[in-house]
Design a protein around this motif. Structure first.
Motif, PDB file in Angstrom:
ATOM      1  N   UNK A  85       0.816  -1.223   0.000  1.00 51.34           N
ATOM      2  CA  UNK A  85       0.000   0.000   0.000  1.00 51.34           C
ATOM      3  C   UNK A  85       0.837   1.254   0.000  1.00 51.34           C
ATOM      4  N   UNK A  86       1.905   1.216   0.789  1.00 48.30           N
ATOM      5  CA  UNK A  86       2.766   2.397   0.890  1.00 48.30           C
ATOM      6  C   UNK A  86       3.385   2.715  -0.467  1.00 48.30           C
ATOM      7  N   UNK A  87       3.833   1.672  -1.133  1.00 52.63           N
ATOM      8  CA  UNK A  87       4.508   1.891  -2.406  1.00 52.63           C
ATOM      9  C   UNK A  87       3.510   2.283  -3.493  1.00 52.63           C
ATOM     10  N   UNK A  88       2.357   1.688  -3.446  1.00 51.20           N
ATOM     11  CA  UNK A  88       1.297   2.053  -4.387  1.00 51.20           C
ATOM     12  C   UNK A  88       0.921   3.520  -4.170  1.00 51.20           C
ATOM     13  N   UNK A  89       0.909   3.913  -2.904  1.00 49.32           N
ATOM     14  CA  UNK A  89       0.578   5.298  -2.538  1.00 49.32           C
ATOM     15  C   UNK A  89       1.610   6.276  -3.097  1.00 49.32           C
ATOM     16  N   UNK A  90       2.885   5.903  -2.962  1.00 49.51           N
ATOM     17  CA  UNK A  90       3.951   6.774  -3.474  1.00 49.51           C
ATOM     18  C   UNK A  90       3.825   6.920  -4.990  1.00 49.51           C
ATOM     19  N   UNK A  91       3.587   5.787  -5.647  1.00 48.83           N
ATOM     20  CA  UNK A  91       3.495   5.810  -7.109  1.00 48.83           C
ATOM     21  C   UNK A  91       2.289   6.635  -7.575  1.00 48.83           C
ATOM     22  N   UNK A  92       1.214   6.544  -6.850  1.00 48.07           N
ATOM     23  CA  UNK A  92      -0.029   7.202  -7.267  1.00 48.07           C
ATOM     24  C   UNK A  92      -0.027   8.684  -6.938  1.00 48.07           C
ATOM     25  N   UNK A  93       0.522   9.033  -5.770  1.00 47.05           N
ATOM     26  CA  UNK A  93       0.382  10.405  -5.282  1.00 47.05           C
ATOM     27  C   UNK A  93       1.601  11.289  -5.489  1.00 47.05           C
ATOM     28  N   UNK A  94       2.738  10.673  -5.732  1.00 43.54           N
ATOM     29  CA  UNK A  94       3.991  11.425  -5.842  1.00 43.54           C
ATOM     30  C   UNK A  94       4.139  12.458  -4.722  1.00 43.54           C
ATOM     31  N   UNK A  95       4.152  12.011  -3.495  1.00 41.02           N
ATOM     32  CA  UNK A  95       4.193  12.955  -2.368  1.00 41.02           C
ATOM     33  C   UNK A  95       5.472  13.778  -2.341  1.00 41.02           C
ATOM     34  N   UNK A  96       5.399  14.939  -1.741  1.00 41.61           N
ATOM     35  CA  UNK A  96       6.575  15.782  -1.576  1.00 41.61           C
ATOM     36  C   UNK A  96       7.326  15.358  -0.311  1.00 41.61           C
ATOM     37  N   UNK A  97       8.447  16.032  -0.085  1.00 43.59           N
ATOM     38  CA  UNK A  97       9.399  15.617   0.965  1.00 43.59           C
ATOM     39  C   UNK A  97       8.798  15.137   2.284  1.00 43.59           C
ATOM     40  N   UNK A  98       8.004  15.970   2.953  1.00 48.78           N
ATOM     41  CA  UNK A  98       7.538  15.610   4.297  1.00 48.78           C
ATOM     42  C   UNK A  98       6.623  14.392   4.266  1.00 48.78           C
ATOM     43  N   UNK A  99       5.703  14.376   3.298  1.00 46.55           N
ATOM     44  CA  UNK A  99       4.798  13.222   3.176  1.00 46.55           C
ATOM     45  C   UNK A  99       5.568  11.957   2.841  1.00 46.55           C
ATOM     46  N   UNK A 100       6.546  12.110   1.965  1.00 45.39           N
ATOM     47  CA  UNK A 100       7.362  10.969   1.559  1.00 45.39           C
ATOM     48  C   UNK A 100       8.080  10.398   2.774  1.00 45.39           C
ATOM     49  N   UNK A 101       8.551  11.298   3.618  1.00 42.71           N
ATOM     50  CA  UNK A 101       9.256  10.872   4.816  1.00 42.71           C
ATOM     51  C   UNK A 101       8.336  10.036   5.710  1.00 42.71           C
ATOM     52  N   UNK A 102       7.092  10.437   5.789  1.00 46.06           N
ATOM     53  CA  UNK A 102       6.149   9.654   6.612  1.00 46.06           C
ATOM     54  C   UNK A 102       5.967   8.252   6.052  1.00 46.06           C
ATOM     55  N   UNK A 103       5.863   8.157   4.738  1.00 45.96           N
ATOM     56  CA  UNK A 103       5.671   6.834   4.137  1.00 45.96           C
ATOM     57  C   UNK A 103       6.916   5.965   4.361  1.00 45.96           C
ATOM     58  N   UNK A 104       8.090   6.560   4.204  1.00 46.59           N
ATOM     59  CA  UNK A 104       9.338   5.809   4.427  1.00 46.59           C
ATOM     60  C   UNK A 104       9.408   5.325   5.878  1.00 46.59           C
ATOM     61  N   UNK A 105       9.037   6.205   6.800  1.00 41.44           N
ATOM     62  CA  UNK A 105       9.068   5.819   8.219  1.00 41.44           C
ATOM     63  C   UNK A 105       8.106   4.663   8.466  1.00 41.44           C
ATOM     64  N   UNK A 106       6.942   4.711   7.847  1.00 38.82           N
ATOM     65  CA  UNK A 106       5.961   3.626   8.011  1.00 38.82           C
ATOM     66  C   UNK A 106       6.537   2.307   7.499  1.00 38.82           C
ATOM     67  N   UNK A 107       7.191   2.351   6.365  1.00 38.22           N
ATOM     68  CA  UNK A 107       7.821   1.138   5.821  1.00 38.22           C
ATOM     69  C   UNK A 107       8.849   0.571   6.789  1.00 38.22           C
TER      70      UNK A 107
END
Lengths: 239, 239
Positions: free
Chosen positions: B68-90
């Motif tokens: 889900x996290x990776x699908x989210x990154x691919x779909x939303x192309x989050x910017x720095x802070x959001x991306x950091x949250x997804x990486x932390x979740x992983x």
């Protein structure tokens, strides 16, 4: 590394750069294992210290691969097959980082056994197990680099050999401990080292599963482990 | 979980859903630890078997979060802070999966010590260590849920207490083994269980580091940074 059979795109150079990082990380992990085992066998504390220090490089590479992979996903929005490659790279980097940790654990014990007499027979066994484990790691990294699923499956199947060797080494060290309680402390250190090697081999097997996942797009499920309760020595070592 | 201070966007519900999964996975990991320790202390084989079986649920959740996290990154192309949250979740999902594995390892030993006499004193010590470790895990999951960096730092600092307790338990079991070589096999099982708990606490500490990373955007380092020039692929590229 090229499994998914997509047509060449601008995405490829990025993937190749990640694959190159994985290959280097794998080489580093291999070297750490060799150095840790040699430091232990030769009771070379300084060499052990170098292994401990060098683990930071593996951790650093894992983080770098993770950050690049994720940045790549965000920037390129890859489709299914490409996305699968990036996910596999993330997983493999994670397995290699764990292998590095386990090599560091062995290195940390070098100074602890420094002044004790290591039994030659057990050290030969440990060396043999390390050689087998290294062959597994090399083969799986090779299978990854050359998209060789058959080779990955071989690694997957041969994990049993490592487990069997681990069980017999456990039994040997255990017997020595019982015969001479003066060797108990040393024996415990050896048991943890043996266990670390066995877990490294498990991680190599996990990488083999990722290679399979890359090629086939589905997860390889592991066959159930044998009933260890009928095999006391195996039972002792298998967790 | 909300650290990065970004304005509310359409991205938030996705992140919240991932954070919810992490919280559930954390709860599952906690329960596995409690059950594994209770199974061991009460030598309850059936309970141990349930822990072993339930580990698949944790593994499954990790994969689900990853996908889900990776699908989210691919779909939303989050910017720095959001991306950091997804990486932390992983990363956190990965740590929790490792904690689950370690609980399973303890559960696997339950049947192996089944017929032996567990020394009360050591079992009390093990239980105490498990309680301390669980408190660390709960606190760090709490710090994550409430974006409480101070609490995460407390967990990070208290890892030493677990290490100290681990060392004293090791010494105790070792002494018992030396005094009565008939307890060596049992002692080895206990040592591996103690070690598993100590490693779980390390993973809780790693989660604390991720909470810090989320809040501050930088990594809390425990060791000096490696020399990147010794890593060709990294040194070659723009790092």
């Amino acid at each position: 590394m090229k499994f998914s059979g997509h047509t060449t795109t601008a995405f490829d150079p990025d993937l190749q750069s990640l694959a190159q990082l994985i290959a280097e990380m794998g080489g580093l992990a291999e070297r750490q294992i060799v150095e840790a085992i040699q430091a232990l066998i030769k009771r070379d504390g300084a060499r052990g210290q170098r292994v401990i220090a060098a683990d930071a490089a593996i951790d650093f590479m894992q983080r770098a691969i993770e950050e690049r992979a994720i940045e790549l996903i965000a920037r390129r929005q890859p489709m299914a097959a490409d996305l699968r490659e990036v996910v596999a790279i993330l997983r493999i980097a994670n397995e290699l980082e764990r292998i590095g940790d386990l090599a560091k654990n062995i290195a940390k014990r070098v100074v602890l056994v420094d002044k004790e007499q290591l039994p030659r027979r057990s050290m030969r066994g440990l060396n043999h197990m390390a050689t087998l484990m290294l062959a597994q790691l090399r083969d799986v990294l090779d299978s990854l680099a050359h998209s060789d699923v058959g080779k990955a499956m071989d690694v997957w199947r041969h994990d049993e050999d490592v487990d069997r060797l681990c069980a017999s080494l456990f039994q040997e060290v255990l017997t020595a401990m019982m015969e001479d309680p003066g060797t108990i402390t040393l024996g415990i250190h050896l048991l943890f080292c043996i266990k670390n090697l066995e877990r490294m081999a498990d991680h190599a097997t996990n990488i083999a599963e990722s290679v399979y996942y890359l090629a086939r797009g589905e997860t390889l499920t592991r066959a159930p482990k044998p009933d260890v309760n009928s095999m006391p020595a195996l039972a002792l070592s298998s967790y």
